[in-house]
Motif scaffolding. Sequence first.
Motif, short mmCIF file in Angstrom:
data_model
loop_
_atom_site.label_atom_id
_atom_site.label_comp_id
_atom_site.label_asym_id
_atom_site.label_seq_id
_atom_site.Cartn_x
_atom_site.Cartn_y
_atom_site.Cartn_z
N TYR A 1 -1.91 1.24 12.38
CA TYR A 1 -2.75 0.32 11.26
C TYR A 1 -3.75 0.25 11.85
N PRO A 2 -4.47 0.14 13.21
CA PRO A 2 -6.46 0.77 12.92
C PRO A 2 -6.74 1.72 12.47
N ALA A 3 -5.90 2.63 12.75
CA ALA A 3 -6.04 4.38 11.91
C ALA A 3 -6.05 3.80 10.16
N LEU A 4 -4.98 2.84 9.82
CA LEU A 4 -5.71 2.82 8.21
C LEU A 4 -5.71 2.20 7.97
N ARG A 5 -6.06 0.65 8.66
CA ARG A 5 -6.27 -0.93 8.09
C ARG A 5 -7.76 -0.56 7.23
N HIS A 6 -8.57 0.92 7.26
CA HIS A 6 -10.19 0.09 6.98
C HIS A 6 -9.34 1.55 5.90
N ARG A 7 -8.86 1.68 5.74
CA ARG A 7 -9.04 2.83 4.82
C ARG A 7 -8.06 2.97 3.44
N ILE A 8 -7.51 1.58 3.83
CA ILE A 8 -7.08 1.26 2.18
C ILE A 8 -7.65 0.07 1.08
N PHE A 9 -7.80 0.46 0.32
CA PHE A 9 -8.56 -0.38 -0.29
C PHE A 9 -8.19 -1.18 -1.91
N LEU A 10 -8.07 -2.19 -1.53
CA LEU A 10 -6.95 -2.86 -2.96
C LEU A 10 -7.19 -3.15 -3.95
N ASN A 11 -6.44 -3.12 -4.69
CA ASN A 11 -7.13 -3.42 -6.25
C ASN A 11 -7.20 -4.75 -6.54
#
Length: 326
Positions: A294-304
Amino acid sequence: MEISGSDLQQFTTIVEKIENEISKNIIGQKEIIRQVLICIFSGGNVLLEGMPGLGKTQLVKTIGKVMSLEFSRIQFTPDLMPADVVGTNVITRGTEGASQFRFEKGPVFSNIVLADEINRATPKTQSALLEAMQEQTVTVGTNTYKLPQPFFVLATQNPIEMEGTYPLPEAQMDRFLFKLNVKFPSLQELYDIVTLTTTHMNTEIKSITNGQDILKMRDIVKQVPIAGPVMEYALKLVMATHPHDSNSPKITHDYVRYGSSPRGAQSIISTARVRALMDGRYNVSFDDIKYVAYPALRHRIFLNFEGMAERIDTDTVISEIIKSLG
């Protein structure tokens, strides 16, 4: 090289002492404290997001005292310039009266750099930290300077909905090992905070460790083994954040524009090793991977556009990916 029982015992003991000392000055936020320490022992940078006044700056200052590290604070404002962060060449007079350039180091030359309200500065100034965060060097003109070790950036930012904020560029977001969301305290925690800060109670913070110890602990972390199936699980988790991957769940295909970079996989593996040691284990488990995802990926996923319109949270996407992997 295998980790000895004494190394493991020493690691867990130091971490426990650090957490207890920090908790004297920070009410609640135990999970945030632990996750920040995970990043520090992994050698990465942390982004703390939350409303003003939740103790983000106080947490970083306390960590600097407990770890006996040189600490500097940069208050990011719209008029801050890159030279105010990294430093600049200044003209001085030599002994014989000749002019010469001398590099005047900026506040980034420290062990812990608190980048306070980093998203209130312009993108040009934000980018001044990119090289320092990744290569741990600073280049001014034709000269490159190494930063002191250990070095890490602990940045705070206000929610982007707040007035006067600039969104961080994707390249800079990717350089943060973790993004942590600081929640509002509970009623009891709020009572304790008010009691602590509005009375004559003085909390003395002791030094528990130092820079050399932290570097040694980082070396121990790198020796933690990770089994093939656990490694494969972590990599599949990262791949499932990409909508073009055939094995991605429906939520990724529907709402994600871009998935995690390879740095996301590196972050998961390195921080999962630290969590295993903190729990007194010699190897990484599947639960470690799920915890740090969660903390490692939440800022690396960009929503459309659809994801933003539906107000989909990236933590929800990660949860669905973990469920799909079983």
